[in-house]
Design a protein around this motif. Structure first.
Motif, PDB file in Angstrom:
ATOM      1  N   ALA A  73       0.823  -1.206   0.000  1.00  0.00           N
ATOM      2  CA  ALA A  73       0.000   0.000   0.000  1.00  0.00           C
ATOM      3  C   ALA A  73       0.859   1.259   0.000  1.00  0.00           C
ATOM      4  N   ALA A  76       2.636   1.822  -3.563  1.00  0.00           N
ATOM      5  CA  ALA A  76       1.854   1.995  -4.786  1.00  0.00           C
ATOM      6  C   ALA A  76       1.969   3.426  -5.302  1.00  0.00           C
ATOM      7  N   LEU A  78       0.668   6.529  -6.152  1.00  0.00           N
ATOM      8  CA  LEU A  78      -0.541   7.343  -5.997  1.00  0.00           C
ATOM      9  C   LEU A  78      -0.113   8.791  -5.789  1.00  0.00           C
ATOM     10  N   ARG A 182      -4.398   5.610   1.380  1.00  0.00           N
ATOM     11  CA  ARG A 182      -3.906   4.752   0.313  1.00  0.00           C
ATOM     12  C   ARG A 182      -4.742   3.479   0.204  1.00  0.00           C
ATOM     13  N   ARG A 185      -7.986   4.304  -1.552  1.00  0.00           N
ATOM     14  CA  ARG A 185      -7.827   4.503  -2.986  1.00  0.00           C
ATOM     15  C   ARG A 185      -7.539   3.178  -3.700  1.00  0.00           C
ATOM     16  N   LEU A 186      -6.724   2.325  -3.112  1.00  0.00           N
ATOM     17  CA  LEU A 186      -6.393   1.041  -3.741  1.00  0.00           C
ATOM     18  C   LEU A 186      -7.607   0.120  -3.786  1.00  0.00           C
ATOM     19  N   TYR A 217     -12.324  -4.166  -1.248  1.00  0.00           N
ATOM     20  CA  TYR A 217     -11.602  -4.774  -2.360  1.00  0.00           C
ATOM     21  C   TYR A 217     -12.411  -5.946  -2.921  1.00  0.00           C
TER      22      TYR A 217
END
Length: 915
Positions: A73, A76, A78, A182, A185-186, A217
């Motif tokens: 995370a 990543a 971003l 994060r 957003r992921l 998710y």
């Protein structure tokens, strides 16, 4: 979609089951699993799952991406997510907030700031779920603050809450907040199937925000979540034993005996007897020896995956050394604290020298660092540092660069090499002075302090050597990283506060030697979870070291309860979960602990003690076993065995026999030839100690200097009346003692003691002058060359305290701060006075002056002085001649001589067969 959750059997094949589920989840993509994402609890576990996946597939695969949840995370890309407030800057903000409120002592602020930072993360994790965006995160935090503030809180809990709120008001999100953003957003952008392997129950191993991330998710992509089954769900014989020993609700469980009997009825044979051994040892060395023997036995049996769980790091270090002696290296995943490395010790020595005003022991330790003055050739540096140490100790200089320069200037030696060493030592002192000045000055921000440290290291030539050192390189990288993170910090800190901060950074940093691959792995207890090991050794499993800890040093369990944070009960549950998985997944576990330490009994950790008691009640076996003996030594062949030790009797090659011998050296030769060999042939003399307090020997030197100064001004008292003589002597005493009193107020007592004797001394001096003696000189260096039978010579040298002129010749006097009766006791064996008479031709008298009596008087050399002097000369000539001819130098000192001899252990006098 929903999360597909699976409980893995907690046994040796746990990872194989997980690999099978991963292959099942990616069956439609085989053999290409590259689009799948696999997140595990730790990177070592990821490597082992990767190997298990390859075994389970039985064919070539394109592997999925393996990572940990937090690492994935945070790594990543971003770009629109703000960067977090660095941890170092957060600590500075907390320190400033605490200092402004004045709640605590300044010396404790960094420690409390560290505790508060950790508690802030826990509060955020417990109170804030996964946000939709940054605004939602701020709203959640505001609601959490309001909820916490409305509750009645004790003082410590209020401190935590206010600091938590102060951090949020800083204007920059902290790392936990950015982590939650994060994750949100992921989860929205989920585009790959996710396989999540945890090493414990999801409710314990994931935060609320992470659990919500998994659900979000799963709304977009398939998610498979695997975790080992709890012992109740596992329903195995071993799980039943562990449940009986460690019930979840201990207060409601039946008594231990009843549980044991019920267990024995259900299981006639113990599932634990072949898996666990509890080994009690007598001390740390025995613990390390027993552990090394066990590891070697396992390796000899063909085991190639052995875990060393280091609850006691000191015992683990000793074990590592013993294994290396046997040719077995251990891969250390725990690492070493940077504070324990030689690189950190060099920096600490530099800072300690600066803090203590160049105290002599600190400065000498610093000069002996392998990183210091690396731009100077090693032999030259070593000679200069040795000369500097000898000069400092000889002069008794306790501290200060100026005092060390003076000591170096007073260290006289005409040898060319010594002159070069003195020049270099002076240059090294100059460089040290520059470094200490750089580290001084007014309070400045932490980046400025780090810049000062860098320039100080450059001044003493340590920067390149630290960079070339593996641990030193990591240490310098840490300092550079902190300097970059704190570049905008304006809070100023004094030297002491900055040093406390730096100590904490070194304590938190870790150095790992990644160049070792070994079947023996040293690692923390929680990192053993689910990993494939054939055997495990737990070192230091006593009740003090193998214990649960929740929270830090400053805030107790009541505070954590007020704040809704995990408490000791939760930590104890996690500890037992670690031990359950260790016993379930590793087929051979040996646990060691020391029965006592420093005379105090040490108890086995309660978890293992309960297990031992339960096992004894159920199966009449407490699982306690004796330690394995060390590996047997090879049989000794009597024909080649070394002889039993005998008293040392060395011989000296003629070229090594000293050509110059001092009067004290002659006394050493007579007292014990081996002592002379150690001191004056091998030059193993003990260095002088710098007196921390004024001792009687220092008092004697001050008395000598005061008398020398007085007699130089008044060689005769014939023309000086009593009052004037007493005033002049008293003034000389005060001048000489002034420096000592400024350095140590106890010197005042010694001065008053000597001043009480001044009238008696002057009365004795007038009596001596009336007898025809006149003061001539003081502190006179004298030497005499004595020919040897082989054509060479030996020189006897010494320094005479005072020489008087008399009607029949010179009078040689030696001042002693002793009483007459004590001097007379040792006169029969005395050789100092005859030796002085030998050095000064025509001496009519050689005597000690007893200065510590109410009445001052002398103790003269017994017998014929000339004959005694000649006898000492003949003794020295005979001894040196015999030594040059190869005579042995036996260790035959009497107890009085040996009591204070630095070579006593070297000569083996106390451990010999013959006399």
């Amino acid at each position: 979609m929903t999360v597909s959750a699976h409980a893995l059997p907690p046994d040796e094949a746990c990872l194989d089951h997980a690999a099978g589920l991963l292959l099942q989840a990616g069956a439609g993509d085989l053999p290409d699993l590259s689009r799948h994402l696999v997140l595990v609890s730790s990177l070592p576990l990821a490597a082992e799952l990767r190997a298990a996946l390859a075994r389970a597939a039985g064919r070539a695969l394109l592997l999925p991406q393996f990572d940990t949840l937090r690492r994935w995370a945070n790594g990543a890309p971003l770009p629109d997510i703000p960067s977090p407030l660095p941890e170092s800057e957060r600590l500075v903000l907390l320190h400033a907030a605490l200092a402004a409120r004045g709640w605590f002592d300044d010396s404790a602020l960094w420690g409390i700031a560290g505790e508060l930072a950790a508690l802030s993360d826990e509060l955020s994790a417990a109170a804030v779920r996964l946000p939709d965006d940054e605004a939602a995160l701020c709203a959640q935090l505001e609601r959490a603050y309001a909820l916490r503030a409305s509750a009645p809180l004790n003082f410590e809990a209020r401190v935590v809450h206010e600091m938590w709120r102060a951090l949020a008001a800083s204007g920059r999100p902290d790392a936990p907040s950015v982590y939650r953003l994060r994750l949100a957003r992921l989860a929205e952008a989920a585009a790959r199937p996710l396989f999540l392997l945890l090493d414990g129950p999801p409710a314990e191993r994931l935060t609320p925000a992470e659990l919500e991330f998994v659900d979000r998710y799963a709304a977009r992509q398939p998610v498979v979540l695997c975790a080992p089954a709890t012992r109740d769900a596992a329903a195995t014989p071993l799980a039943a034993v562990l449940a009986a020993a460690w019930p979840e609700a201990a207060a409601e469980a039946p008594p231990l005996r009843e549980r044991a009997l019920r267990l024995a009825g259900a299981q006639p044979a113990s599932p634990l007897a072949a898996r666990l051994q509890l080994v009690a040892v007598g001390g740390r060395e025995q613990e390390a020896e027993a552990a090394a023997a066990q590891v070697c036995a396992w390796l000899g049996a063909g085991l190639r995956r052995i875990a060393l769980v280091a609850e006691d790091r000191l015992s683990a270090r000793r074990l590592r050394a013993l294994l290396e002696r046997r040719g077995v290296l251990a891969a250390d995943e725990t690492g070493w604290k940077l504070s324990t490395t030689r690189a950190a010790a060099t920096i600490d020595a530099l800072l300690e020298t600066a803090a203590g005003g160049a105290y002599h022991l600190d400065l000498l330790d610093l000069c002996k660092s392998p990183h210091l003055f690396a731009d100077v050739p090693g032999p030259a540096r070593a000679a200069a540092v040795l000369l500097l140490e000898r000069a400092i100790r000889a002069a008794g200089a306790r501290g200060g660069i100026a005092a060390f320069r003076g000591a170096l200037a007073d260290c006289r030696d005409d040898d060319a090499q010594a002159g070069a060493a003195r020049t270099l030592a002076a240059a090294l002192l100059d460089r040290l002075e520059v470094a200490l000045r750089i580290l001084g000055g007014k309070p400045v921000p932490l980046p400025r302090w780090l810049d000062r440290l860098t320039r100080a290291l450059q001044a003493v030539g340590a920067d390149a050597a630290l960079a070339a050192d593996a641990a030193g390189g990591e240490l310098l990288e840490l300092l550079a990283q902190r300097q970059a993170e704190l570049a905008g910090s304006e809070a100023a800190f004094a030297f002491a506060a900055w040093r406390d901060w730096l100590d904490r950074e070194f304590e938190a940093g870790a150095f790992r030697d990644r160049g070792i691959a070994s079947p023996v792995v040293m690692l923390p207890r929680h990192d053993v979870r689910l990993r494939r090991f054939e055997a495990a050794l737990v070192l230091g499993a006593d009740a003090e070291q193998l214990s649960a800890a929740a929270g830090g040093s400053f805030f107790n369990q009541a505070v954590r309860r007020d704040l809704g944070l995990p408490t000791r009960e939760d930590a104890e549950r996690a500890l037992r979960r670690d031990l359950e998985l260790l016993l379930a997944t590793v087929p051979r576990v040996v646990v060691t602990w020391r029965r006592e330490e420093a005379g105090e009994a040490r108890l086995l950790a309660p978890e293992f003690d309960l297990l031992s008691t339960l096992h004894r009640l159920a199966w009449d076996d407490d699982l306690r076993r004796p330690p394995l003996p060390p590996a047997a030594a090879a049989p000794v062949d009597p024909a080649t065995a070394p002889a039993l030790p005998r008293r040392a009797r060395p011989t000296v090659p003629a070229a090594q026999v000293p050509a110059r011998v001092s009067v004290s050296g002659l006394a050493s030769l007579v007292a014990c030839p081996y002592q002379f060999f150690a001191r004056h042939v091998l030059h193993l003399n003990e260095l002088d100690e710098v007196a921390e307090e004024l001792e009687k020997s220092d008092y004697g030197q001050l008395v000598h200097r005061s008398l020398e100064r007085f007699h130089q001004a008044h060689p005769s008292l014939a023309e000086v009346d009593d009052a004037a003589a007493l005033a002049a002597l008293a003034a000389a005493v005060e001048d000489v003692f002034a420096a000592a009193e400024a350095d140590n107020w106890l010197a005042l007592g010694w001065r008053l003691r000597w001043q009480q004797r001044l009238p008696a001394y002057l009365a004795w001096q007038r009596e001596r002058e009336a007898a025809g003696w006149r003061w001539q000189a003081a502190e006179v260096r004298a030497a005499k060359s004595l020919p040897l039978a082989d054509g060479t010579a030996v020189e006897l040298y010494g320094r005479i305290d005072r020489i008087d002129g008399g009607p029949d010749g010179a009078g040689l006097l030696d001042y002693k701060a002793k009483k007459l009766v004590d001097l007379r006791k040792g006169l029969a064996d005395d050789l100092q006075l005859p030796a002085y008479a030998l050095l000064h031709d025509g001496a009519a008298e050689a005597a000690y002056v007893a200065l510590d009596d109410e009445r001052i008087d002398v103790v003269r050399c017994a017998g014929d002085l000339a004959a005694a002097a000649a006898a000492q000369g003949a003794r020295l000539v005979a001894a040196i001649g015999s030594m040059r001819a190869g005579a042995a130098l036996p260790a035959h000192g009497v107890d009085r001589v040996c009591a204070w001899c630095e070579a006593r252990g070297l000569c083996r006098r106390d451990h010999v067969v013959d006399a």
